[in-house]
Scaffold this active site. Structure first.
Site, PDB file in Angstrom:
ATOM      1  N   GLU A 193      39.575  41.575  49.027  1.00 40.99           N
ATOM      2  CA  GLU A 193      40.553  40.836  48.120  1.00 40.99           C
ATOM      3  C   GLU A 193      40.015  40.370  47.182  1.00 40.99           C
ATOM      4  O   GLU A 193      40.678  40.256  45.518  1.00 40.99           O
ATOM      5  CB  GLU A 193      41.891  40.301  48.690  1.00 40.99           C
ATOM      6  N   SER A 204      43.587  32.460  59.177  1.00 39.32           N
ATOM      7  CA  SER A 204      44.578  31.960  58.721  1.00 39.32           C
ATOM      8  C   SER A 204      44.769  30.720  59.386  1.00 39.32           C
ATOM      9  O   SER A 204      43.885  30.513  60.936  1.00 39.32           O
ATOM     10  CB  SER A 204      45.490  32.786  58.569  1.00 39.32           C
ATOM     11  N   GLN A 241      27.918  32.726  19.799  1.00 42.44           N
ATOM     12  CA  GLN A 241      27.396  31.327  20.850  1.00 42.44           C
ATOM     13  C   GLN A 241      28.541  31.610  21.552  1.00 42.44           C
ATOM     14  O   GLN A 241      28.795  31.396  23.626  1.00 42.44           O
ATOM     15  CB  GLN A 241      27.842  29.868  20.444  1.00 42.44           C
ATOM     16  N   ASN A 243      41.321  38.232  58.275  1.00 40.92           N
ATOM     17  CA  ASN A 243      42.317  38.444  56.381  1.00 40.92           C
ATOM     18  C   ASN A 243      40.871  39.010  55.822  1.00 40.92           C
ATOM     19  O   ASN A 243      39.645  38.350  56.257  1.00 40.92           O
ATOM     20  CB  ASN A 243      42.261  37.456  55.764  1.00 40.92           C
ATOM     21  N   LYS A 254      45.933  36.133  62.700  1.00 40.20           N
ATOM     22  CA  LYS A 254      45.067  37.060  61.455  1.00 40.20           C
ATOM     23  C   LYS A 254      43.983  37.081  60.931  1.00 40.20           C
ATOM     24  O   LYS A 254      42.950  36.297  61.415  1.00 40.20           O
ATOM     25  CB  LYS A 254      45.752  36.713  60.629  1.00 40.20           C
ATOM     26  N   THR A 297      47.477  62.086  48.441  1.00 37.86           N
ATOM     27  CA  THR A 297      48.286  61.604  46.791  1.00 37.86           C
ATOM     28  C   THR A 297      49.395  61.080  47.210  1.00 37.86           C
ATOM     29  O   THR A 297      50.393  61.245  47.910  1.00 37.86           O
ATOM     30  CB  THR A 297      48.246  62.937  46.274  1.00 37.86           C
ATOM     31  N   HIS A 298      49.951  60.303  46.274  1.00 38.77           N
ATOM     32  CA  HIS A 298      50.869  59.244  45.633  1.00 38.77           C
ATOM     33  C   HIS A 298      50.679  58.365  47.019  1.00 38.77           C
ATOM     34  O   HIS A 298      51.761  58.016  47.521  1.00 38.77           O
ATOM     35  CB  HIS A 298      51.807  59.815  45.994  1.00 38.77           C
TER      36      HIS A 298
HETATM   37  N1  ARG Z   1      23.005  28.287  20.466  1.00 43.01           N
HETATM   38  C1  ARG Z   1      23.655  28.725  18.436  1.00 43.01           C
HETATM   39  C2  ARG Z   1      24.241  30.377  19.687  1.00 43.01           C
HETATM   40  O1  ARG Z   1      23.758  30.520  20.676  1.00 43.01           O
HETATM   41  C3  ARG Z   1      22.339  29.578  18.092  1.00 43.01           C
HETATM   42  C4  ARG Z   1      22.008  29.809  16.910  1.00 43.01           C
HETATM   43  C5  ARG Z   1      22.608  29.012  16.341  1.00 43.01           C
HETATM   44  N2  ARG Z   1      22.359  29.099  14.757  1.00 43.01           N
HETATM   45  C6  ARG Z   1      23.052  28.857  13.997  1.00 43.01           C
HETATM   46  N3  ARG Z   1      22.482  28.913  12.637  1.00 43.01           N
HETATM   47  N4  ARG Z   1      24.060  27.527  13.919  1.00 43.01           N
HETATM   48  O2  ARG Z   1      24.383  31.046  18.629  1.00 43.01           O
END
Ligand code: ARG
Length: 466
Positions: free
Chosen positions: A297, A284, A329, A292, A290, A162-163
């Site tokens: 990581e 390294s 989108q 690593n 070394k 712990t700690h």
């Molecule tokens: N490529 C668009 C998206 O991924 C599809 C929908 C586009 N619709 C629109 N009304 N512009 O969201």
């Protein structure tokens, strides 16, 4: 590059051409093309529904299905030609190509009552649900390795911390099972998440619903969805299923990062509890000696990237007014990267753990008798002395050992008795690490039987779901 407005889907109303940078800024084809097969599947299911309601004839449907077979094959064989500047996204690209293959008269009927808004949400959910199955499989693999190693390495005893200060002896298996406990929660969470992802938005239209009474239940059934998004506005405007996926992966990667951090510490020269296989380490370029723990990581580092994407998407979504807006989108790229990063990380972690060598003799060497001070206090508790008092007495023994410059177990029986008369000859039996871990036999503890019970619980969790 600058295309004629009439070539574009919504060309009729638009008179000017797009700024070339706007074309690039707007298009998503270079990443959403990963949804090509989902887009085809969804389109066929949608066309079938539009055949039942009389929008398409059987012959027209057959042509659409045949045409999409050809389009799909082109994608699969890497022959699909994206038309730069014309194919804005996967939906426009597939429809454009379908028109070239079967003729625009029939292909032009496909989009009746449908919008890219319900289409993209459908494609993403179809794609994601399969990806979540794969991720669940990787997580199950990792848990299986943890359970198997916990059983195999059950003899090894090491300091528990712990700690990051040495606290009490524990089994190495017990340490591994701490993470199994975190990861089994992640497993339960992904199984639940899948039920929310696997809902069908197709038939929601642009936002208000479908005017041709398509049988949405039939579409959902054909596509293997478990049900529908029940409000059309939500169906197109919802990216919670993406947000939740990123939250799920962030929690998983938070666990992974702590696990990696522990192993980085345990693999350092000062600890030397574990040795990473060459397959997951690098050298390294400057220092020949070394080795690593780069794999660990990177697991720790990639968790930051995953959290960032989650936070970024939540920022993007939080201010969007109702239903579809183009901001949504922006959920696609983080989703793609997230799924890849988490999937790779799970496989790396499984590889690291299954090839890791433990060095039980170094674990033992790191144990010190003062780590049994609580056991010494418990010895007197068993003789009826109140714990608050025994804690104080044991503290005096620690102080005496420090003063004498001796490990606690090297004090003579007389010296122990000088601290408290109630110590008897058998007190020396307290100074035994194996015995200490075996004492902790209540459920969840570090004794052999308690650890075996935890392993069984993990195995049981693995059997659920799917
Ligand atoms: N490529 C668009 C998206 O991924 C599809 C929908 C586009 N619709 C629109 N009304 N512009 O969201």
């Amino acid at each position: 590059m600058a295309k004629q407005p009439s070539q574009q889907l919504w060309g009729g109303r638009f008179t000017g051409t797009l700024d070339p940078i706007m074309t690039q800024y707007n298009e998503s084809i270079y990443f959403d093309r990963v949804f090509y097969s989902q887009d085809v599947r969804g389109s066929i299911a949608y066309a079938r529904a539009n055949t039942k309601n009389g929008i398409l004839t059987q012959q027209e449907f057959a042509e659409i299905e045949r045409g999409f077979g050809i389009v799909l094959k082109e994608w699969e064989e890497g022959r699909f030609e994206i038309k730069p500047g014309v194919d804005e996204d996967i939906h426009t690209a597939n429809e454009r190509r379908l028109g070239e293959v079967i003729g625009k008269d029939i292909a032009g009927k496909l989009h009746t009552g449908r919008s890219r808004n319900d289409q993209v949400a459908t494609d993403m959910r179809l794609w994601l649900r399969d990806q979540l199955d794969t991720l669940e499989g990787y997580l199950v693999d990792l848990l299986k390795v943890i359970a198997a190693r916990a059983e195999k390495d059950i003899e090894a005893v090491m300091p528990g911390y712990t700690h990051l200060q040495r606290a009490q002896p524990i089994r190495w298996s017990h340490w591994m099972l701490m993470y199994a406990s975190f990861f089994t929660s992640d497993l339960a969470r992904i199984r639940e998440l899948k039920t929310r992802v696997n809902k069908c938005p197709l038939g929601c239209g642009a936002l208000a619903g479908n005017p041709f009474n398509v049988d949405r239940d039939a579409i959902a059934k054909e596509l293997g969805f478990d049900g529908l998004t029940m409000n059309s506005l939500a169906g197109v405007g919802d990216r919670d299923f993406v947000v939740e996926t990123l939250q799920w992966g962030s929690t998983l990667m938070m666990h992974m990062s702590r696990w990696a951090e522990d192993l980085i510490i345990y693999s350092s020269g000062e600890f030397s509890f574990v040795k990473l296989a060459d397959a997951y380490s690098t050298g390294s370029s400057l220092m020949p000696q070394k080795k690593n723990p780069d794999s660990l990581e990177l697991l720790r580092g990639k968790s930051g990237r995953v959290f960032g994407q989650m936070a970024g998407l939540m920022m993007s979504v939080k201010g969007i007014p109702s239903t579809y807006n183009k901001d949504l989108q922006e959920s696609v790229e983080p989703l793609l990267d997230h799924v890849k990063t988490v999937g790779d990380s799970l496989q790396i972690a499984t590889g690291v753990l299954s090839t890791l060598e433990i060095q039980p003799e170094n674990m033992l060497k790191s144990l010190t008798p003062d780590m049994l001070a609580t056991d010494l206090a418990d010895y007197l508790v068993r003789k009826g002395v109140p714990f608050r008092e025994t804690h104080h007495i044991s503290g005096q023994v620690v102080a005496l050992a420090e003063k004498e410059n001796k490990p606690m177990d090297q004090l003579s029986f007389q010296q122990l008795q000088s601290v408290d008369q109630r110590f008897e000859q058998n007190v020396m039996e307290v100074f035994d690490y194996q015995k200490s871990v075996e004492m902790r036999s209540a459920k969840g503890g570090t004794s052999r039987s308690a650890v075996m019970e935890q392993i069984e619980a993990v195995k049981k969790a693995l059997a659920g779901g799917r």
